[in-house]
Design a protein around this motif. Structure first.
Motif, PDB file in Angstrom:
ATOM      1  N   TYR A  54      -2.605   2.729   3.077  1.00 28.30           N
ATOM      2  CA  TYR A  54      -1.778   1.841   3.899  1.00 28.30           C
ATOM      3  C   TYR A  54      -1.089   0.884   2.941  1.00 28.30           C
ATOM      4  CZ  TYR A  54      -4.580   3.194   8.046  1.00 28.30           C
ATOM      5  OH  TYR A  54      -5.206   3.882   9.065  1.00 28.30           O
ATOM      6  N   THR A  81       1.121   5.294   4.688  1.00 29.69           N
ATOM      7  CA  THR A  81       1.577   4.679   5.931  1.00 29.69           C
ATOM      8  C   THR A  81       2.066   3.279   5.638  1.00 29.69           C
ATOM      9  OG1 THR A  81       0.028   5.954   7.275  1.00 29.69           O
ATOM     10  CG2 THR A  81       0.918   3.942   8.256  1.00 29.69           C
ATOM     11  N   LEU A  88      -1.053  -4.434   8.918  1.00 27.52           N
ATOM     12  CA  LEU A  88      -1.990  -3.656   8.115  1.00 27.52           C
ATOM     13  C   LEU A  88      -3.385  -4.257   8.191  1.00 27.52           C
ATOM     14  CD1 LEU A  88      -1.239  -2.341   4.530  1.00 27.52           C
ATOM     15  CD2 LEU A  88      -3.495  -3.162   5.176  1.00 27.52           C
ATOM     16  N   ALA A 103      -7.837   3.861   6.029  1.00 33.40           N
ATOM     17  CA  ALA A 103      -7.241   4.085   4.713  1.00 33.40           C
ATOM     18  C   ALA A 103      -8.316   4.110   3.628  1.00 33.40           C
ATOM     19  CB  ALA A 103      -6.230   2.994   4.417  1.00 33.40           C
TER      20      ALA A 103
END
Length: 344
Positions: A54, A81, A88, A103
């Motif tokens: 991420y 991503t 996040l 992640a």
């Protein structure tokens, strides 16, 4: 898959499992065993063959990072991503707290979650990430590491301004403020709030009051603010990151970008999840990001400044006297920062 559904579905599946099987959705028992040294880490990473990251960096930067990494590690497939740092943090926290697969590594623009939930991240050392030895002093931490710094910039319309401010001090001049748009401190992200804290440290409360008195246009999105500058609706916007205007500049928009003195910058930081499904691949990725090739890929067209010792092609070093943002301190001193503007 739509990002909202890609987040929700693993949670639903995990919650539906019996408690004894919950770790199948994430957690150390579902992860590979960590290598004991970097040679071992690389071998295990190749066997894992996958990596999920991420990242709060732009899509172009993320694509450049993946391409550069795969030139050296073609057998590790990377899923990157892109999320804003705030989104996040929320997503990673939600997935981690319920044991859902998340992640393997995260790249963010502030250290808040590393400081608030350090147990969510693996400890880093030179045995498994040897390039930590090359990180500038003060930027390598127990469970996260600074990769690059992003200098705050001022973006201006070249048709409206022939000579843009070269220092942040000049920004308070009425000739600039009367046709400017600035980030609204009342809704600013933690990172941008720390920019205003740096201004407060540098110039005092009177400076922020001058910004509050002289500016009539406040924005909450730097992307839309830069579009206003490009359209000539305002002459300049601040603060921002160079990457936010790069596409418009490349398309021929009448935009100029300057890094005023002194350099104010925030750090892009990486951490490896303690419950990573592919922890060795994440450690290999971390080590690569700290290499000359990784730093060069991150910096791109002068978007960032390097944080490793030594020369990096196409990437200037972070100046020794750069003022580095501290979002955690800004959060704690939010009321002091906002009161200096006297916006009420």
């Amino acid at each position: 898959m739509n990002s909202a559904f890609s987040t929700i579905l693993p949670r639903v599946a995990c919650l539906a499992l019996a408690a004894g099987a919950l770790t199948a959705c994430g957690g150390q028992s579902a992860a590979s065993e960590l290598g004991t040294d970097f040679t071992d880490v690389e071998q295990r990473a190749a066997a894992e063959g996958e990596l999920v990251v991420y990242s709060a960096a732009t899509e172009d930067v993320n694509a450049a990072l993946v391409e550069a990494f795969n030139q050296e590690y073609p057998d590790i497939s990377v899923t990157m991503t892109r999320l804003s740092t705030g989104d996040l943090r929320s997503r990673f926290a939600s997935e981690t707290s319920i044991g859902a697969q998340s992640a393997d590594a995260v790249i963010v623009t502030d250290p808040l979650m590393f400081n608030q939930d350090p147990d969510w991240f693996l400890g880093l050392n030179e045995d498994v990430v040897p390039n930590l030895a090359d990180v500038r002093e003060g930027f390598a931490h127990d469970a996260h590491v600074g990769l690059v710094t992003s200098p705050w910039v001022l973006t201006y319309n070249t048709n409206k301004i022939s000579s843009a401010p070269q220092s942040w001090k000049e920004l308070e001049n009425p000739e600039f403020l009367k046709d400017a748009t600035l980030t609204d401190p009342q809704v600013a992200s933690d990172s941008v709030l720390s920019f205003y804290q740096l201004l407060l440290d540098e110039y005092g409360a009177g400076y922020l009051k001058n910004l509050g008195d002289g500016n009539d246009d406040w924005f909450d999105s730097s992307v839309s603010a830069i579009q206003k500058v490009a359209a000539g609706q305002v002459a300049l916007s601040a603060p921002g990151a160079k990457g936010h205007s790069q596409t418009l500049v490349n398309s021929g928009a009448p935009l100029g970008v300057v890094i005023p003195e002194p350099v104010f910058a925030f750090t892009n930081q990486l951490g490896v999840a303690a419950d990573a499904t592919h922890p060795n691949a994440a450690l290999v990725f971390t080590n690569f990001m700290l290499s000359a090739a990784g730093q060069s890929a991150f910096c791109g067209d002068g978007l960032y400044l390097s944080l490793v010792v030594g020369d990096v092609e196409g990437c200037s070093p972070t100046p020794d006297d750069a003022r580095i943002a501290d979002p955690l301190r800004a959060v704690n001193e939010r009321d002091t920062i906002l009161s200096a503007f006297e916006l009420d």
